[in-house]
Design a protein around this motif. Sequence first.
Motif, short mmCIF file in Angstrom:
data_model
loop_
_atom_site.label_atom_id
_atom_site.label_comp_id
_atom_site.label_asym_id
_atom_site.label_seq_id
_atom_site.Cartn_x
_atom_site.Cartn_y
_atom_site.Cartn_z
N ASP A 129 -1.94 -46.40 -9.04
CA ASP A 129 -2.07 -44.97 -9.32
C ASP A 129 -1.22 -44.10 -8.42
O ASP A 129 -0.78 -43.02 -8.82
CB ASP A 129 -3.55 -44.55 -9.22
CG ASP A 129 -4.14 -44.89 -7.85
OD1 ASP A 129 -4.04 -46.06 -7.46
OD2 ASP A 129 -4.69 -43.99 -7.19
N ALA A 180 -5.19 -46.08 -12.12
CA ALA A 180 -3.95 -45.96 -12.88
C ALA A 180 -4.24 -45.80 -14.36
O ALA A 180 -3.55 -45.05 -15.06
CB ALA A 180 -3.06 -47.17 -12.63
N GLU A 230 -5.14 -42.25 -14.92
CA GLU A 230 -3.98 -41.37 -14.84
C GLU A 230 -3.09 -41.48 -16.08
O GLU A 230 -2.61 -40.48 -16.61
CB GLU A 230 -3.17 -41.70 -13.57
CG GLU A 230 -2.07 -40.71 -13.28
CD GLU A 230 -1.44 -40.91 -11.92
OE1 GLU A 230 -0.26 -40.55 -11.75
OE2 GLU A 230 -2.14 -41.45 -11.02
#
Length: 207
Positions: free
Chosen positions: A156, A197, A200
Amino acid sequence: MATVTIYNQDNKQVGERELAEAVFNTEVKEYLLHDMVRYQLAARRQGTAATKNRSAVAGGGKKPYRQKGTGNARQGTTRAPHFVGGGAAFGPSPRSYDFKLNRKVKKAALCSALSARYQAEKLVVVDKLSMDKISTKSFAELVSRFKLDGVLFIIDQANSMVELSARNLHNVKILRADGANVYDILKYPHLVLTDAAVTEIEGALEK
């Protein structure tokens, strides 16, 4: 609903999470993947190949012989393309190979690449990815625990310990979520994302 198991770094199950259907379980459109890979590879080309044309070759200002009476074809310069040492005809010149792709196409291609990995069961989600120190050996052991041959890790945010530990491993690459791209996802057979991640990427692609 697309769901995925979450593992820790010891390859032990620690939970589950739902994935956004529009991002990780959409229809895989191969023509979009093809267009996006072409776009990425074209952007990487330097475009610096160049040759000299007749005007760029030094010399040749004087007419080699008179216009008439020699029995030869008339010539105005020895730097024309058909002379040895002359300029190149239609040779390459510096250029950009970039071409335009719409933003929607880029997003759809990335969703197709992520969906291809999920649908092929080649996508793994880990709760986090961290290292106490820079250690290629330790990261290699982590990869071997998951039994992955050729893997792209997407984290991330910047993590120098992880990124430097994986740097020298063959067939392993680390990317940050904001750098996730179609070419690298397709290049590596397996895809490992951190839980953060995934969040995101979904936030960026669902807009």
